[in-house]
Design a protein around this motif. Structure first.
Motif, PDB file in Angstrom:
ATOM      1  N   ASN A  61      38.237  33.079  26.266  1.00 32.89           N
ATOM      2  CA  ASN A  61      39.115  32.434  25.291  1.00 32.89           C
ATOM      3  C   ASN A  61      38.321  32.076  24.041  1.00 32.89           C
ATOM      4  OD1 ASN A  61      41.230  31.006  24.074  1.00 32.89           O
ATOM      5  ND2 ASN A  61      40.764  29.129  25.204  1.00 32.89           N
ATOM      6  N   LEU A  62      38.467  32.880  22.980  1.00 39.91           N
ATOM      7  CA  LEU A  62      37.700  32.690  21.754  1.00 39.91           C
ATOM      8  C   LEU A  62      38.581  32.374  20.548  1.00 39.91           C
ATOM      9  CD1 LEU A  62      35.241  35.726  22.109  1.00 39.91           C
ATOM     10  CD2 LEU A  62      34.784  33.329  22.679  1.00 39.91           C
ATOM     11  N   ARG A  84      43.532  26.022  18.862  1.00 39.71           N
ATOM     12  CA  ARG A  84      42.583  25.883  19.959  1.00 39.71           C
ATOM     13  C   ARG A  84      43.233  25.254  21.193  1.00 39.71           C
ATOM     14  NH1 ARG A  84      39.982  25.979  15.319  1.00 39.71           N
ATOM     15  NH2 ARG A  84      37.768  26.548  15.180  1.00 39.71           N
ATOM     16  N   ILE A  85      43.708  24.039  21.032  1.00 38.28           N
ATOM     17  CA  ILE A  85      44.178  23.276  22.190  1.00 38.28           C
ATOM     18  C   ILE A  85      45.503  23.822  22.715  1.00 38.28           C
ATOM     19  CG2 ILE A  85      44.798  20.984  23.013  1.00 38.28           C
ATOM     20  CD1 ILE A  85      43.079  19.968  20.513  1.00 38.28           C
ATOM     21  N   ASP A  86      46.474  23.997  21.818  1.00 37.38           N
ATOM     22  CA  ASP A  86      47.786  24.469  22.271  1.00 37.38           C
ATOM     23  C   ASP A  86      47.687  25.866  22.859  1.00 37.38           C
ATOM     24  OD1 ASP A  86      48.637  22.080  21.250  1.00 37.38           O
ATOM     25  OD2 ASP A  86      49.804  22.919  19.590  1.00 37.38           O
ATOM     26  N   LEU A  87      46.924  26.744  22.204  1.00 31.94           N
ATOM     27  CA  LEU A  87      46.784  28.102  22.745  1.00 31.94           C
ATOM     28  C   LEU A  87      46.112  28.070  24.114  1.00 31.94           C
ATOM     29  CD1 LEU A  87      45.908  31.347  20.970  1.00 31.94           C
ATOM     30  CD2 LEU A  87      44.626  30.737  23.008  1.00 31.94           C
ATOM     31  N   SER A 107      35.679  29.674  28.255  1.00 32.34           N
ATOM     32  CA  SER A 107      36.510  29.147  27.172  1.00 32.34           C
ATOM     33  C   SER A 107      35.653  28.598  26.048  1.00 32.34           C
ATOM     34  CB  SER A 107      37.438  28.051  27.700  1.00 32.34           C
ATOM     35  OG  SER A 107      38.462  27.763  26.768  1.00 32.34           O
ATOM     36  N   GLY A 108      36.043  28.936  24.838  1.00 31.88           N
ATOM     37  CA  GLY A 108      35.298  28.558  23.651  1.00 31.88           C
ATOM     38  C   GLY A 108      35.288  27.058  23.413  1.00 31.88           C
ATOM     39  N   SER A 109      34.195  26.599  22.862  1.00 31.14           N
ATOM     40  CA  SER A 109      34.043  25.252  22.343  1.00 31.14           C
ATOM     41  C   SER A 109      32.960  25.359  21.275  1.00 31.14           C
ATOM     42  CB  SER A 109      33.675  24.258  23.453  1.00 31.14           C
ATOM     43  OG  SER A 109      33.616  22.928  22.949  1.00 31.14           O
ATOM     44  N   CYS A 137      36.895  19.297  19.923  1.00 28.51           N
ATOM     45  CA  CYS A 137      36.228  20.083  20.969  1.00 28.51           C
ATOM     46  C   CYS A 137      36.494  19.503  22.354  1.00 28.51           C
ATOM     47  CB  CYS A 137      34.728  20.151  20.705  1.00 28.51           C
ATOM     48  SG  CYS A 137      34.281  21.130  19.260  1.00 28.51           S
ATOM     49  N   ASN A 138      36.522  18.181  22.463  1.00 26.03           N
ATOM     50  CA  ASN A 138      36.762  17.558  23.760  1.00 26.03           C
ATOM     51  C   ASN A 138      38.158  17.894  24.277  1.00 26.03           C
ATOM     52  OD1 ASN A 138      36.063  15.698  25.959  1.00 26.03           O
ATOM     53  ND2 ASN A 138      37.654  14.409  25.069  1.00 26.03           N
ATOM     54  N   ALA A 139      39.162  17.790  23.412  1.00 27.85           N
ATOM     55  CA  ALA A 139      40.525  18.127  23.831  1.00 27.85           C
ATOM     56  C   ALA A 139      40.644  19.606  24.182  1.00 27.85           C
ATOM     57  CB  ALA A 139      41.518  17.752  22.730  1.00 27.85           C
ATOM     58  N   TRP A 140      39.945  20.450  23.448  1.00 27.93           N
ATOM     59  CA  TRP A 140      39.906  21.900  23.704  1.00 27.93           C
ATOM     60  C   TRP A 140      39.327  22.162  25.093  1.00 27.93           C
ATOM     61  CZ3 TRP A 140      36.552  25.351  19.967  1.00 27.93           C
ATOM     62  CH2 TRP A 140      36.924  26.702  20.092  1.00 27.93           C
ATOM     63  N   GLU A 141      38.224  21.502  25.409  1.00 31.99           N
ATOM     64  CA  GLU A 141      37.586  21.684  26.710  1.00 31.99           C
ATOM     65  C   GLU A 141      38.461  21.147  27.844  1.00 31.99           C
ATOM     66  OE1 GLU A 141      33.608  20.244  26.874  1.00 31.99           O
ATOM     67  OE2 GLU A 141      32.899  21.497  25.208  1.00 31.99           O
ATOM     68  N   GLN A 142      39.061  19.987  27.619  1.00 32.54           N
ATOM     69  CA  GLN A 142      39.905  19.412  28.668  1.00 32.54           C
ATOM     70  C   GLN A 142      41.088  20.323  28.985  1.00 32.54           C
ATOM     71  OE1 GLN A 142      39.049  16.746  30.538  1.00 32.54           O
ATOM     72  NE2 GLN A 142      37.159  16.901  29.324  1.00 32.54           N
TER      73      GLN A 142
END
Length: 294
Positions: A61-62, A84-87, A107-109, A137-142
């Motif tokens: 996921n990039l 980032r997050i929604d996708l 998954s990208g961060s 980035c934190n929300a993206w990772e979660q």
């Protein structure tokens, strides 16, 4: 292996896709603009997850809108979150509906996860500094970690500045070639970089090693200050690098987003090193020489 790549039309995504197909993997690229994805043997491009049929063994996921090319207005921040997050949430939901879920999600961060720091050396367990980069980035990772299960492992790749043809150097090289390059602000902010070959190599390594999961800093083992980066780039180009960009100019141009250029993180890839990944480019000068001669 059949690999789904989101953001496959991007700088890293295209390089990863080439590497996957060259070693015999099949690739499915998810892109909102399929027409921009170069045609390659062994690659299928779709514009929605529901169009994917058949088994998918792994997902990389990039996807994500560029973060430092515009000021962070509220609407821009919302676009950055959505891309980032929604996708990622949609991607994980799709993975969980599969009869056989993919075995791994890489998954990208970004190293923005740590927020801005001074000289502290930051490994994957380092403390974070509050601010929009960490929040994003934190929300993206979660969102990605929701995919973790007995069937699927999740690797989070916190990427630094990627050096390769068409990447961050694209906008930097023209002024440097004219002898107009130089540090930003006082130049003492740390730059954690990685060569594109190692960015791709590390992602492949994470895909191929089923014991690996969790966060990984995708940065070279030897970060440098902005001053050192600029002087090294000038040396490689055989040009002076003394044209300093005042910090206030960057703040005027980019507002809050200037944080990413004026402040830094001294990030090291402890988990990658422990996992046995062998970097092709550990130090900056050989990495720049390899990019600029390409």
């Amino acid at each position: 292996m059949r690999v789904l790549v989101t953001g496959g039309s991007g700088f890293i995504g295209q390089a990863l896709t080439r590497a996957l197909t060259q070693r015999g993997d099949q690739v499915v690229i998810l892109s909102r603009q399929p027409g921009k994805v170069p045609a390659m043997t062994g690659v299928v491009t779709v514009d929605r997850l529901q169009a994917i049929s058949g088994k998918v063994d792994a997902v990389v996921n990039l996807a994500g809108a560029p973060i430092v090319d515009k000021r962070w207005s509220e609407s821009r921040k919302q676009l950055l979150r959505a891309s980032r997050i929604d996708l990622t949430r949609d991607l994980v939901s799709w993975m969980q509906t599969r009869d056989v879920p993919p075995a791994v999600l890489v998954s990208g961060s970004a190293i923005g996860y740590y927020g801005s720091h001074q000289d502290e050396v930051l490994d994957e367990n380092a403390p974070v500094a509050a601010g929009f980069p960490h929040e994003l980035c934190n929300a993206w990772e979660q969102a990605a970690l929701v995919a973790e299960s007995a069937s699927t492992r999740v690797c989070l790749v916190r990427t630094g500045v990627v050096l390769g043809p068409g990447g961050a150097l694209t906008k930097m090289l023209p002024p440097y070639r004219l002898g107009l390059g130089g540090p930003i602000g006082d130049g003492q902010q740390w730059m954690s970089w990685i060569h594109l070959d190692d960015e791709v190599g590390a992602i492949l390594y994470l895909l191929d090693n089923p014991s690996l999961r969790g966060p990984f800093n995708l940065t070279a083992p030897e970060p440098v200050t902005n001053e050192e980066f600029c002087q090294t780039l000038g040396k490689v180009l055989k040009r002076p690098a003394a044209f300093r960009m005042p910090a206030f100019v960057m703040r005027l141009l980019l507002g809050e987003a200037s944080e990413l250029l004026l402040e830094g993180q001294r990030v090291v890839p402890v988990h990658l090193n422990s996992a046995g990944y062998a970097f092709k480019y550990r130090t900056l000068e050989p990495a720049l020489k390899a990019v600029i001669k390409t």
